[in-house]
Scaffold this motif. Structure first.
Motif, mmCIF file in Angstrom:
data_model
loop_
_atom_site.group_PDB
_atom_site.id
_atom_site.type_symbol
_atom_site.label_atom_id
_atom_site.label_comp_id
_atom_site.label_asym_id
_atom_site.label_seq_id
_atom_site.Cartn_x
_atom_site.Cartn_y
_atom_site.Cartn_z
ATOM 1 N N ILE A 156 37.798 45.208 29.139
ATOM 2 C CA ILE A 156 38.904 44.701 28.558
ATOM 3 C C ILE A 156 39.682 45.577 27.632
ATOM 4 C CG2 ILE A 156 37.452 44.066 26.766
ATOM 5 C CD1 ILE A 156 38.877 41.557 25.873
ATOM 6 N N THR A 157 41.009 45.398 27.682
ATOM 7 C CA THR A 157 41.680 46.281 26.675
ATOM 8 C C THR A 157 42.228 45.338 25.443
ATOM 9 O OG1 THR A 157 44.077 45.235 27.696
ATOM 10 C CG2 THR A 157 43.015 47.349 28.686
ATOM 11 N N GLY A 158 42.471 46.022 24.259
ATOM 12 C CA GLY A 158 42.561 45.307 23.063
ATOM 13 C C GLY A 158 41.271 44.503 22.280
ATOM 14 N N GLY A 159 40.138 45.159 22.869
ATOM 15 C CA GLY A 159 38.824 44.563 22.745
ATOM 16 C C GLY A 159 38.453 44.524 21.097
ATOM 17 N N THR A 160 39.349 45.319 20.327
ATOM 18 C CA THR A 160 39.042 45.058 18.773
ATOM 19 C C THR A 160 40.394 44.771 18.095
ATOM 20 O OG1 THR A 160 39.814 47.618 18.594
ATOM 21 C CG2 THR A 160 37.535 47.357 18.678
ATOM 22 N N LEU A 211 42.313 53.902 32.502
ATOM 23 C CA LEU A 211 42.365 52.329 32.740
ATOM 24 C C LEU A 211 42.038 52.039 34.267
ATOM 25 C CD1 LEU A 211 45.889 51.799 30.714
ATOM 26 C CD2 LEU A 211 43.480 51.491 30.158
ATOM 27 N N THR A 212 42.774 53.011 35.197
ATOM 28 C CA THR A 212 42.312 52.571 36.793
ATOM 29 C C THR A 212 40.931 52.720 36.882
ATOM 30 O OG1 THR A 212 44.578 53.491 37.177
ATOM 31 C CG2 THR A 212 43.247 53.470 38.936
ATOM 32 N N GLY A 213 40.346 53.811 36.326
ATOM 33 C CA GLY A 213 38.894 53.985 36.791
ATOM 34 C C GLY A 213 38.159 52.857 36.192
ATOM 35 N N ALA A 214 38.524 52.415 34.956
ATOM 36 C CA ALA A 214 37.645 51.271 34.434
ATOM 37 C C ALA A 214 37.739 49.999 35.049
ATOM 38 C CB ALA A 214 38.120 51.099 32.904
ATOM 39 N N ALA A 215 38.959 49.860 35.589
ATOM 40 C CA ALA A 215 39.390 48.481 36.074
ATOM 41 C C ALA A 215 38.742 48.482 37.599
ATOM 42 C CB ALA A 215 40.970 48.345 36.296
ATOM 43 N N ALA A 216 38.729 49.684 38.309
ATOM 44 C CA ALA A 216 37.929 49.836 39.555
ATOM 45 C C ALA A 216 36.314 49.575 39.775
ATOM 46 C CB ALA A 216 38.239 51.311 40.230
ATOM 47 N N THR A 217 35.846 49.788 38.529
ATOM 48 C CA THR A 217 34.262 49.540 38.635
ATOM 49 C C THR A 217 34.016 48.370 37.801
ATOM 50 O OG1 THR A 217 34.299 50.841 36.394
ATOM 51 C CG2 THR A 217 33.966 52.133 38.260
ATOM 52 N N ALA A 218 35.022 47.538 37.380
ATOM 53 C CA ALA A 218 34.479 46.172 36.734
ATOM 54 C C ALA A 218 34.618 45.343 37.766
ATOM 55 C CB ALA A 218 35.612 45.837 35.786
ATOM 56 N N ASP A 219 34.054 43.971 37.439
ATOM 57 C CA ASP A 219 34.058 42.913 38.215
ATOM 58 C C ASP A 219 35.441 42.127 37.952
ATOM 59 O OD1 ASP A 219 31.712 43.694 39.646
ATOM 60 O OD2 ASP A 219 30.645 42.592 37.983
ATOM 61 N N ALA A 220 36.043 42.260 36.708
ATOM 62 C CA ALA A 220 36.977 41.446 36.399
ATOM 63 C C ALA A 220 37.727 42.162 35.064
ATOM 64 C CB ALA A 220 36.623 40.143 35.679
ATOM 65 N N VAL A 221 39.013 42.177 34.982
ATOM 66 C CA VAL A 221 39.704 42.627 34.035
ATOM 67 C C VAL A 221 40.521 41.634 32.892
ATOM 68 C CG1 VAL A 221 41.694 44.322 33.820
ATOM 69 C CG2 VAL A 221 39.814 44.680 35.517
ATOM 70 N N ILE A 222 40.464 42.072 31.690
ATOM 71 C CA ILE A 222 41.359 41.234 30.710
ATOM 72 C C ILE A 222 42.311 42.174 30.329
ATOM 73 C CG2 ILE A 222 41.453 39.900 28.969
ATOM 74 C CD1 ILE A 222 38.848 38.656 29.559
ATOM 75 N N PHE A 254 42.146 39.061 37.457
ATOM 76 C CA PHE A 254 42.688 39.713 36.558
ATOM 77 C C PHE A 254 43.443 38.927 35.339
ATOM 78 C CE2 PHE A 254 45.981 42.407 34.489
ATOM 79 C CZ PHE A 254 45.657 43.914 34.954
ATOM 80 N N VAL A 255 42.999 38.968 34.259
ATOM 81 C CA VAL A 255 43.813 37.877 33.476
ATOM 82 C C VAL A 255 44.615 38.889 32.286
ATOM 83 C CG1 VAL A 255 43.478 36.355 31.405
ATOM 84 C CG2 VAL A 255 41.860 36.303 33.194
ATOM 85 N N PHE A 256 45.935 38.359 32.327
ATOM 86 C CA PHE A 256 47.207 38.933 31.642
ATOM 87 C C PHE A 256 47.368 38.020 30.352
ATOM 88 C CE2 PHE A 256 51.447 39.916 30.673
ATOM 89 C CZ PHE A 256 51.170 41.094 30.244
ATOM 90 N N THR A 257 47.493 38.410 29.024
ATOM 91 C CA THR A 257 48.016 37.849 27.938
ATOM 92 C C THR A 257 49.625 37.893 27.782
ATOM 93 O OG1 THR A 257 45.864 38.538 26.918
ATOM 94 C CG2 THR A 257 47.441 37.701 25.744
ATOM 95 N N GLY A 279 46.019 42.011 45.946
ATOM 96 C CA GLY A 279 44.900 42.423 46.055
ATOM 97 C C GLY A 279 43.818 41.926 44.960
ATOM 98 N N ILE A 280 44.545 41.274 44.037
ATOM 99 C CA ILE A 280 43.879 40.633 42.956
ATOM 100 C C ILE A 280 43.885 39.154 42.678
ATOM 101 C CG2 ILE A 280 43.997 42.682 41.489
ATOM 102 C CD1 ILE A 280 46.000 41.513 39.943
ATOM 103 N N ARG A 281 43.291 38.470 41.894
ATOM 104 C CA ARG A 281 43.374 37.139 41.484
ATOM 105 C C ARG A 281 44.167 37.258 40.069
ATOM 106 N NH1 ARG A 281 37.751 34.055 43.250
ATOM 107 N NH2 ARG A 281 38.118 34.365 45.726
ATOM 108 N N GLY A 282 45.653 37.255 40.179
ATOM 109 C CA GLY A 282 46.386 37.397 39.023
ATOM 110 C C GLY A 282 46.167 35.948 38.256
ATOM 111 N N ILE A 283 46.048 36.038 36.844
ATOM 112 C CA ILE A 283 45.904 34.874 36.376
ATOM 113 C C ILE A 283 46.710 35.022 34.937
ATOM 114 C CG2 ILE A 283 44.532 33.313 34.768
ATOM 115 C CD1 ILE A 283 42.247 33.838 36.802
ATOM 116 N N VAL A 284 47.793 34.550 34.493
ATOM 117 C CA VAL A 284 48.625 34.823 33.293
ATOM 118 C C VAL A 284 48.647 33.626 32.345
ATOM 119 C CG1 VAL A 284 50.982 35.133 32.659
ATOM 120 C CG2 VAL A 284 50.235 36.487 34.611
#
Length: 299
Positions: free
Chosen positions: A5-9, A58-69, A105-108, A149-154
């Motif tokens: 997740i980005t913006g986690g704080t 960011l690319t590396g962290a998203a590549a190794t995760a199962d899901a991204v927010i 992949f959840v986008f805010t 290539g992702i399940r984009g959820i907005v």
């Protein structure tokens, strides 16, 4: 799942991390400083050192995760911040799409993408206006939804409130304290439907666990008018309430003042039906007058 997740704080991100950890997920979050890293450790998340400018991270962290927010928000709205946001979203999407599985992949995003006109269609499949308060979100939505290539959820969220947070509410409270008047624009009868931060976090978790790609409005069940909000802030701050013309509001809030004149009652039926989401009927007005904003106003 391992969730990055980005913006986690940030305001929303802090609550998201809490809900994700409680749900049993392994959370990694971007941390720009040692202080942010310490906060994430305390919340049960793993810090990933970097900022939105560090696209390789960011690319590396998203590549190794199962899901991204992507929950990070930049309110400066400069050309530089816009370029940084779009580069960051592109990097995250590229990383998430690099594997064989279509990761959620959840986008805010925000309901502000529907623009300023009251008669604008605000359904999820509406053609968005060229002019809005958040054009960067529109562009970023296209990046997310354009990657097969992702399940984009907005999630196009309404005004997020609760736990004493929200840049909009904080700005209005501080303005009343600074100017000595809690103001609204015109007759103040324009209405928004907000969403409590905990309710929004709940639908994010549900979307990660049972992902269905698409765009979703995300609001609660209790609308408010800006006059009622100004009256609640007046009670909170011990100031009088007054109507002001738009030009006066612009002196206090700049170009963002026009947002305070809009009406935005979004329909979240699609999110409710798709994810089995039932936001609680919490009132922003009650929370401002006698709830979590009492301590926030005292600071």
């Amino acid at each position: 799942m391992k969730v990055f997740i980005t913006g986690g704080t940030g305001y929303l991100g802090t609550v998201l991390v809490e809900h994700l950890v409680t749900a049993g997920h392994d959370v990694a979050a971007l941390a720009r400083s040692d202080a942010s890293a310490a906060r994430l450790h305390e919340a049960g998340a793993t810090p990933v050192a970097g900022s939105l400018s560090d696209t390789a991270v960011l690319t590396g962290a998203a590549a190794t995760a199962d899901a991204v927010i992507h929950a990070a928000v930049d309110y400066t709205m400069t050309d530089q911040s816009t370029a940084r946001e779009l580069a960051a979203v592109t990097a995250l999407v590229d990383g998430a799409a690099s594997g064989t599985a279509r990761k959620p992949f959840v986008f805010t995003s925000t309901g502000l993408v529907y623009g300023f006109e009251e008669d604008q269609d605000r359904s999820e499949d509406a053609v968005l206006p060229q002019v809005s308060a958040q054009p960067v979100k529109v562009a970023a939505e296209r990046i997310v939804r354009g990657e097969a290539g992702i399940r984009g959820i907005v999630f196009r969220a309404g005004l997020i409130f609760g736990r004493g947070g929200s840049a909009v509410l904080g700005g209005l409270i501080q303005s009343a304290q600074h100017t000595g008047t809690s103001s609204y624009v015109g007759d103040g009868q324009n209405a928004w439907t907000p969403v409590h931060v905990d309710d929004l976090a709940e639908v994010y978790v549900a979307a990660l666990e049972h992902p269905v790609a698409g765009i979703y409005n995300a609001v609660g069940a209790v609308p408010f008018t800006f006059r009622a909000l100004a009256e609640a802030i007046a009670d909170l701050t011990g100031t009088p309430v007054a109507s002001v013309p738009l030009e006066v509001a612009e002196q206090n809030f700049g170009p963002a003042a026009r947002i305070l004149t809009t009406t935005s009652r979004l329909d979240a039926s699609k999110a409710r039906d798709t994810f089995g989401w039932s936001p609680t009927p919490r009132s922003l007005i009650d929370d401002v007058r006698s709830g979590s904003y009492t301590n926030a106003a005292a600071k």
